[in-house]
Design a protein around this motif. Structure first.
Motif, PDB file in Angstrom:
ATOM      1  N   MET A   1      36.037  42.078  32.499  1.00  0.00           N
ATOM      2  CA  MET A   1      36.012  41.368  33.773  1.00  0.00           C
ATOM      3  C   MET A   1      35.988  39.882  33.507  1.00  0.00           C
ATOM      4  N   VAL A   2      36.670  39.160  34.357  1.00  0.00           N
ATOM      5  CA  VAL A   2      36.602  37.707  34.331  1.00  0.00           C
ATOM      6  C   VAL A   2      35.996  37.298  35.666  1.00  0.00           C
ATOM      7  N   ILE A   3      34.878  36.606  35.587  1.00  0.00           N
ATOM      8  CA  ILE A   3      34.113  36.212  36.765  1.00  0.00           C
ATOM      9  C   ILE A   3      34.153  34.703  36.893  1.00  0.00           C
ATOM     10  N   GLN A   4      34.328  34.221  38.110  1.00  0.00           N
ATOM     11  CA  GLN A   4      34.267  32.784  38.345  1.00  0.00           C
ATOM     12  C   GLN A   4      33.140  32.516  39.333  1.00  0.00           C
ATOM     13  N   ILE A   5      32.237  31.642  38.935  1.00  0.00           N
ATOM     14  CA  ILE A   5      31.138  31.240  39.810  1.00  0.00           C
ATOM     15  C   ILE A   5      31.695  30.297  40.871  1.00  0.00           C
ATOM     16  N   ILE A   6      31.277  30.517  42.095  1.00  0.00           N
ATOM     17  CA  ILE A   6      31.720  29.694  43.217  1.00  0.00           C
ATOM     18  C   ILE A   6      30.539  28.834  43.673  1.00  0.00           C
TER      19      ILE A   6
END
Length: 98
Positions: free
Chosen positions: A59-64
């Motif tokens: 998984m590639v997660i991006q913090i918003i």
């Protein structure tokens, strides 16, 4: 042990824990890939053949951050972990799905 679904659930939970540890709450998944592989096999005592394998989840997660226009579409890490999110974050990573 987990199967493909369990492996994905662990990866999602781990992502939520890491988002909170980094001081944020909202995140989006920008990449999600899973696969199952047979890694071996053996003959059983009764003449059968059993296989065993692995399940992997990437998984590639991006913090918003606040103010980002994608905030309304982002997931809440705290809601993902549920009402006991503080205890889950304090405990840290899970070694398995059990």
């Amino acid at each position: 042990m987990c199967g493909a679904k369990g492996t994905r659930e662990i990866a999602f939970r781990e992502a939520a824990i890491e988002v909170i540890k980094r001081g944020a709450d909202r995140f989006i998944v920008v990449g999600d890939q899973s696969r199952s592989e047979i890694t071996g096999g053996m003959f059983t005592t009764y003449g059968g053949f059993d296989t065993y394998g692995t399940n992997t989840q990437d998984m590639v997660i991006q913090i918003i951050q606040k103010g980002d226009p994608r905030m309304k579409d982002a997931l809440s890490a705290r809601q993902t972990l549920g009402p006991d999110w503080q205890a889950i974050v304090a405990k840290g990573s899970a070694d398995s799905c059990l």
